[in-house]
Design a protein around this motif. Structure first.
Motif, mmCIF file in Angstrom:
data_model
loop_
_atom_site.group_PDB
_atom_site.id
_atom_site.type_symbol
_atom_site.label_atom_id
_atom_site.label_comp_id
_atom_site.label_asym_id
_atom_site.label_seq_id
_atom_site.Cartn_x
_atom_site.Cartn_y
_atom_site.Cartn_z
ATOM 1 N N ILE A 180 0.831 -1.200 0.000
ATOM 2 C CA ILE A 180 0.000 0.000 0.000
ATOM 3 C C ILE A 180 0.867 1.252 0.000
ATOM 4 O O ILE A 180 0.543 2.244 -0.669
ATOM 5 C CB ILE A 180 -0.958 -0.022 1.215
ATOM 6 N N ALA A 181 1.974 1.221 0.740
ATOM 7 C CA ALA A 181 2.866 2.381 0.803
ATOM 8 C C ALA A 181 3.395 2.750 -0.581
ATOM 9 O O ALA A 181 3.453 3.929 -0.947
ATOM 10 C CB ALA A 181 4.026 2.104 1.756
ATOM 11 N N MET A 182 3.771 1.737 -1.377
ATOM 12 C CA MET A 182 4.326 2.009 -2.700
ATOM 13 C C MET A 182 3.297 2.666 -3.599
ATOM 14 O O MET A 182 3.618 3.561 -4.390
ATOM 15 C CB MET A 182 4.804 0.693 -3.327
ATOM 16 N N ARG A 183 2.059 2.279 -3.488
ATOM 17 C CA ARG A 183 0.996 2.863 -4.317
ATOM 18 C C ARG A 183 0.758 4.325 -3.932
ATOM 19 O O ARG A 183 0.495 5.165 -4.798
ATOM 20 C CB ARG A 183 -0.278 2.034 -4.186
ATOM 21 N N LEU A 184 0.844 4.620 -2.662
ATOM 22 C CA LEU A 184 0.693 6.010 -2.222
ATOM 23 C C LEU A 184 1.874 6.865 -2.674
ATOM 24 O O LEU A 184 1.706 8.031 -3.039
ATOM 25 C CB LEU A 184 0.566 6.063 -0.698
#
Length: 432
Positions: A78-82
């Protein structure tokens, strides 16, 4: 009373200096101070009882759930998508990757509620990218360190949950909503400084993204950002409490990471849960010990003495609030955020209420103040993590941090002396 103050804070300082962990330092100092008033057995019983009863709270259940949700986000992609979405938003500004770092910390921190998790997740991705583009590693680390605490102001924030518990029922929904504007101002202020420095140093601007790239990044970020809607929408509408919202956050992030994105599997869950349990135990041990310390301070009348002393120094509210901020800034340099909040809220809250300050306003001011503390030496947790993931030393990052400190200090004064920055949004929404 003078003996109690000297023994409590003196023994605590000595134990900290010799390297005793902070939770044990607080507990031992509390026990020694109780010995002034009662026997050994009674003191031991009271300290244990206060620690246990202080943790017997439904509200505190939100903390392990939010920690677990944050760890699932870290492992679940999720962090990478943000971060990809943040690159689209900040890509055309001078020093694009620095702006991306700030925006990503604001988004990820607001969902995970943890400055340290944000510094590790976002900084771990951004540091190699910035190094490749020719950014000074110390500057990159400084941007990450200064911006990772924005998530402690932008809800959901476990700090506000702890503050509500200490104050005996200050509305968590009001605190959450009150943190939005200061948190966003904090991020914007840091971006202005980062942009000025990047412009002077000639750091590159990212290429203009295509419409396809913008759509892809926005589409990938919609579901993670939807967690904010679920949590805040549920709390503000009264559909569920902050504790129930934290459990919903775990279910939501687990669905995204395990079913939708498939970045983790069932076999990864035991390790994630164990990591969350260890972090939770550390936080709750500090909370329990700090509650016991608050009890001995109340027993010895210490908060009333400090309150009377402050009010005797000046009858000018502006001067008293400045003194409180200075005291908290000093405390924040050597004490972690949670114990500082637990120990000093009962001391300073009666003082500011005597001045007519709103408890929600004070909670936002105190949280912002202590956010600065976790970015400063010698024991700032965000400072250590940011330097670690940025592969730089604390000594080299202090000078690049100075202009960011200046922005944070300025914002702190603005939030302190302009209550409506914190209070107008809860009032408009009718939740306070």
């Amino acid at each position: 009373m003078a003996s109690a103050i000297l023994l409590l804070f003196g023994s605590f300082a000595v134990l900290m200096v010799i390297g005793v962990p902070i939770a044990f330092s607080i507990g031992a100092a509390t026990f020694l101070t109780f010995l002034l008033f009662m026997s050994f057995d009674q003191s031991l019983f009271i300290v244990a009882q206060q620690m246990a009863s202080g943790l017997d709270s439904f509200t505190l259940l939100a903390i392990p759930f939010f920690i677990l949700a944050g760890n699932i986000m870290n492992r679940g992609g999720i962090a990478m998508r943000l971060i990809n979405f943040a690159q689209v938003l900040g890509g055309r500004l001078p020093g694009a990757l620095a702006h991306c770092n700030v925006i990503a910390n604001m988004m990820f921190g607001s969902i995970s509620g943890s400055a340290v998790a944000s510094a590790a997740a976002v900084g771990g991705v951004m540091a190699p990218l910035q190094k490749k583009e020719g950014y000074d590693p110390a500057y990159s680390a400084a941007v990450n360190i200064a911006s990772c605490p924005t998530g402690l102001l932008i809800p959901p924030s476990s700090t506000f949950i702890v503050y509500s518990l200490i104050t005996g029922g200050t509305s968590i929904a009001a605190l959450f909503v009150a943190g939005y504007v200061p948190g966003i101002l904090m991020g914007l202020g840091l971006m202005i400084v980062a942009g000025i420095i990047a412009k002077r140093r000639g750091y590159p601007v990212a290429p203009r993204p295509s419409l396809c790239q913008v759509w892809q990044a926005a589409r990938d970020a919609i579901l993670p950002l939807g967690l904010i809607v679920v949590i805040m929408g549920g709390i503000i509408s009264g559909a569920f409490t902050a504790t129930e919202a934290s459990a919903a956050a775990v279910v939501y992030t687990l669905f995204l990471a395990l079913v939708w994105y498939r970045e983790i599997g069932i076999r990864d869950l035991p390790a994630i849960i164990m990591e969350s349990a260890v972090t939770t135990s550390i936080v709750l041990l500090m909370i329990g010990a700090s509650i016991a310390m608050s009890r001995v301070m109340a027993f010895g009348g210490i908060p009333y003495l400090i309150s009377d002393t402050l009010l005797a120094l000046s009858d000018n509210p502006l001067a008293i609030l400045l003194l409180i901020n200075i005291a908290l800034l000093i405390v924040g340099t050597f004490m972690d955020m949670t114990p500082a909040l637990l120990i000093f809220t009962p001391i300073f809250l009666p003082v500011v209420q005597e001045l007519g300050m709103d408890p929600v306003h004070f909670g936002v001011m105190m949280t912002l103040n202590l956010c600065i503390g976790i970015c400063t030496p010698p024991v700032g947790s965000a400072l250590f993590v940011g330097c670690s993931v940025g592969n730089t030393s604390i000594a080299s990052v202090i000078r690049p941090l100075l202009p960011f400190y200046a922005v944070l200090f300025g914002l702190l004064l603005l939030v302190t002396y302009v209550p409506e920055i914190s209070l107008f949004l809860p009032r408009i929404l009718g939740i306070y």
